[in-house]
Enzyme design. Structure first.
Site, short mmCIF file in Angstrom:
data_model
loop_
_atom_site.label_atom_id
_atom_site.label_comp_id
_atom_site.label_asym_id
_atom_site.label_seq_id
_atom_site.Cartn_x
_atom_site.Cartn_y
_atom_site.Cartn_z
N ASP A 353 -38.04 -8.67 -85.45
CA ASP A 353 -38.20 -7.49 -84.62
C ASP A 353 -36.83 -6.92 -84.25
OD1 ASP A 353 -39.96 -5.81 -82.80
OD2 ASP A 353 -38.64 -6.72 -81.31
N GLU A 389 -37.09 -5.55 -89.42
CA GLU A 389 -37.37 -4.23 -88.88
C GLU A 389 -35.99 -3.60 -88.72
OE1 GLU A 389 -39.93 -2.15 -85.32
OE2 GLU A 389 -38.75 -3.92 -84.83
#
Length: 710
Positions: A353, A389
């Site tokens: 993330d 990401e």
């Protein structure tokens, strides 16, 4: 209570609580501490605390061996040192701290209490004040665990990237409404490992599940005040402990076995386990957040602090703090955690993330950062699937296409351009780049199309049904007056905003959803789909359902006719991709032959019946075109480099609002057969190789020309 048990010096490594013959070795890193006390707690509610000062400090690691300690022992730490926020230090021995290396949570945070904060909440000086309230009655505790588990020859599937199909799901939301399971198994690790869930995943055809965070996380205090929870789990407190609320049992040892059993069962089904991990920030938030673990253990070593004002945190995540990878302690924490989940829990990869935040150094984002170097040279981590990401919220944080060799990335460009093209808002030449594997982004440093993780929807944003149903977000249930969540949609020209009973509008929406889903599985790269999209799941227009632990997020297993149709359509798409090698190549489609004597790898087709030329691409908005993938014998496709013969595949896309007459290319094998379409399509079935047809508006079709095996 203070007491000193008979203890030995122990060893500084490994960090954490390690079960050994006759007792447990405890080791805690803190570069700036002056003293560390190990705090042991009885199992009873409000149990007695026994404090033991760790006797040794080696290379900034405080350690000691405590004889007689057994698995199941609850523990925490009190760390002594300067409370000097202006210098970046926030030690406070009145705060009981969770071991950053705790392998299980023996007691979760009971409730948000003023004692959990290192400063006095009512003080005008805010975080500069010193809070001497003891937090032990409310703080989370770690637990000593016995890691033994009978893996019984568990073997990771090791699915090649070009054969990988990722299914992003939430452990709880996936089976919470699966009523055929006993109630205690719904929404759990065991529920995901159940026969019903396994049968569904195998029939669907996915090769990997990407689990939303399963590291132990906290529910933010502001959410609890609203009666909500942090459902997604992007608020990590422990990078080694699994989330206990997803287990069917309150016993941490049994829960650990349940998690491992889930991984083992998925592997038996040939499905890999990828974890969505949040190493960019912790649940301790900004300087006004609680002191629960890292902040009290060694604030200056674990977090990125402002160089001008160390009282404050550098925040590239929007969550109040950012873990530092510049300090060896922060990088070691990340590396040790990743290795633990691979070696001890047998997971197959990670999705990072806000990964750009991890690669930030003194002067910003750095492709040559120590974070990338450490993972790239690691003999364990360099062999698993690594997905970034590739952005954060800081300046220069959008790094799609810039991660190094060995990394795959969520391709945000793919999502945006595919959506725009099917809305009729962009030219086909942009879509052709994404269909080909996004060579313009990834064709460097030995990277291939598998560096592009393609997606249309993900947990963050509209789900597929809502994407084609709503023009605006409807996040009222989040109790923030819909100020939260990005405005990530525009009108899809489907005739109505929101749900409707109009059958024509419903049919058009379903067709557009199928167009998007089909494009995903017909593109080079690695497809990732959001669980529930194939079941026509709706979040009622909520595009930021992070706090919705209810029917907004939970998937239904009671499928109506439309949901059943979508599931079957998705199965057909995945089966088509897996059976036709030209749809999943190891090389970018470049419009040229890979080997002498072979045809071009792709031919872009004009509806008039000829290959597209530069004038076609430049002629305004080209919304209808074909992608012809000639069949060939492809050595680069098969396992162990064994050649596989592929049929020819012709994909016809019409994003225009009108029907378009199309002449198909000359079939290079048997006559074209319609394999799949997103709406009813009439094809002349006479045995001719260049059929003509009227391609309906906003539709996609796939044709196959069978080739004899060579």
């Amino acid at each position: 209570m203070n007491s000193q048990s008979a203890l030995g010096p122990g060893t500084p490594y490994p960090l954490g609580a390690t079960l050994k013959s006759g007792g447990v070795n405890f080791a805690l890193f803190s570069a700036h501490a002056e003293k560390v006390e190990l705090c042991l707690f009885d199992q009873a509610e409000g149990g007695q605390e026994t404090r033991i000062e760790l006797p040794e400090c080696t290379n900034q690691v405080w350690h000691g061996f405590i004889p007689g300690i057994q698995p199941g022992q609850l523990y925490g730490y009190r760390v002594y040192g300067p409370y000097a926020p202006d210098q970046g230090h926030r030690f406070n021995p009145h705060k009981l701290l969770l071991d950053p290396y705790a392998k299980a949570i023996g007691r979760p945070l009971k409730e948000w209490d003023a004692s959990l904060f290192g400063y006095n909440l009512e003080d005008e000086a805010l975080d500069l004040s010193f809070n001497d309230q003891d937090s032990s009655a409310h703080a989370p505790l770690g637990m000593v665990v016995d890691p033994h588990f009978d893996w019984d020859g568990d073997t990771p599937p090791e699915t090649p990237w070009h054969r990988t199909i990722i299914y992003e799901l939430h452990v709880k939301g996936f089976t919470q409404k699966l009523t055929s399971l006993p109630e205690n198994l719904r929404g759990t690790y065991a529920g995901l490992a159940s026969d019903e869930a396994m049968d569904y995943l195998k029939k669907l055809g996915v090769t990997a599940v990407e689990l939303l965070p399963v590291h132990h996380h906290l529910d933010d205090s502001f959410l609890q005040e609203r009666g909500l929870t942090n459902y997604w789990g992007y608020n990590t407190l422990s990078y080694f402990a699994f989330e206990p609320t997803y287990a069917s049992t309150p016993d941490p040892h049994a829960a650990m076995h349940e998690f491992k059993g889930m991984v083992k069962r998925l592997h038996e089904a040939g499905i890999e386990v990828i974890l969505d991990v949040v190493y960019n920030h912790t649940a301790e938030s900004s300087e006004r957040g609680p002191t629960l673990s890292f902040r009290g253990v060694d604030n200056a070593s674990y977090y990125r602090l402002s160089q001008e004002h160390p009282r404050y945190y550098e925040d590239f995540t929007g969550c109040g703090n950012t873990l530092t990878m510049e300090n060896p302690s922060g990088l070691r924490l990340l590396m040790d955690s990743l290795r633990y989940w691979v070696t001890e829990m047998h997971v197959d990869g990670f999705r990072f993330d806000l990964a750009s935040a991890l690669a930030r150094e003194l002067y910003g984002w750095n492709k040559l950062s120590s974070f990338f170097d450490a993972i790239g040279q690691d003999p364990v981590l360099s062999t698993v699937k690594l997905i970034a990401e590739p952005w954060d919220i800081g300046m220069g944080g959008y790094q799609v296409g810039n991660f190094p060799t060995g990394w795959a990335e969520w391709n945000g460009r793919y999502r945006d351009e595919v959506r725009r093209c099917w809305k009729g808002n962009d030219r086909a030449n942009e879509l052709s780049k994404r269909l080909s594997g996004s060579a313009d982004l990834y064709n460097h440093s030995g990277r291939g199309p598998h560096a592009s993780v393609n997606f249309i929807t993900a947990h963050d944003g509209f789900c597929l049904r809502d994407l084609v149903t709503y023009n605006d977000k409807h996040n009222e249930a989040n109790l923030e007056d819909s100020r939260d969540g990005a405005n990530d949609n525009e009108s899809w020209n489907c005739g109505h905003e929101g749900e409707t009973e109009d059958p024509q509008i419903q049919a058009l929406r379903l067709r557009q959803a199928k167009n998007l889903l089909a494009t995903l599985f017909l593109s080079q790269g690695v497809p990732m789909m959001l669980a529930g999209d194939e079941r026509w799941h709706t979040q009622q227009g909520n595009n930021n359902a992070y706090c919705q632990d209810n029917d907004i997020s939970w998937l239904s297993w009671d499928l109506d006719a439309t949901a059943t149709e979508m599931v079957e359509f998705t199965r057909q798409l995945i089966a088509l991709r897996q059976e036709q090698p030209v749809l999943a190549r190891k090389n970018f489609l470049m419009g040229q032959a890979l080997e002498e004597g072979q045809p071009k790898d792709v031919i872009w087709w004009n509806p008039e019946g000829r290959e597209m030329n530069e004038a076609d691409w430049d002629a305004g908005f080209t919304r209808c075109f074909g992608m012809w993938l000639p069949g060939s014998t492809l050595r680069e496709i098969g396992r162990n480099h064994q050649p596989r013969t592929s049929d020819s595949v012709f994909v016809l896309m019409n994003a225009h609002f009108e029907d378009v007459n199309v002449t198909l290319p000359q079939a290079d094998g048997a006559p074209w057969q319609l394999r799949l379409a997103t709406t009813e399509l009439k094809l002349d079935k006479r045995a001719r190789k260049t059929p003509q047809l009227a391609c309906p508006s906003r539709s996609l079709a796939v044709f196959i020309s069978k080739r004899a095996a060579s």
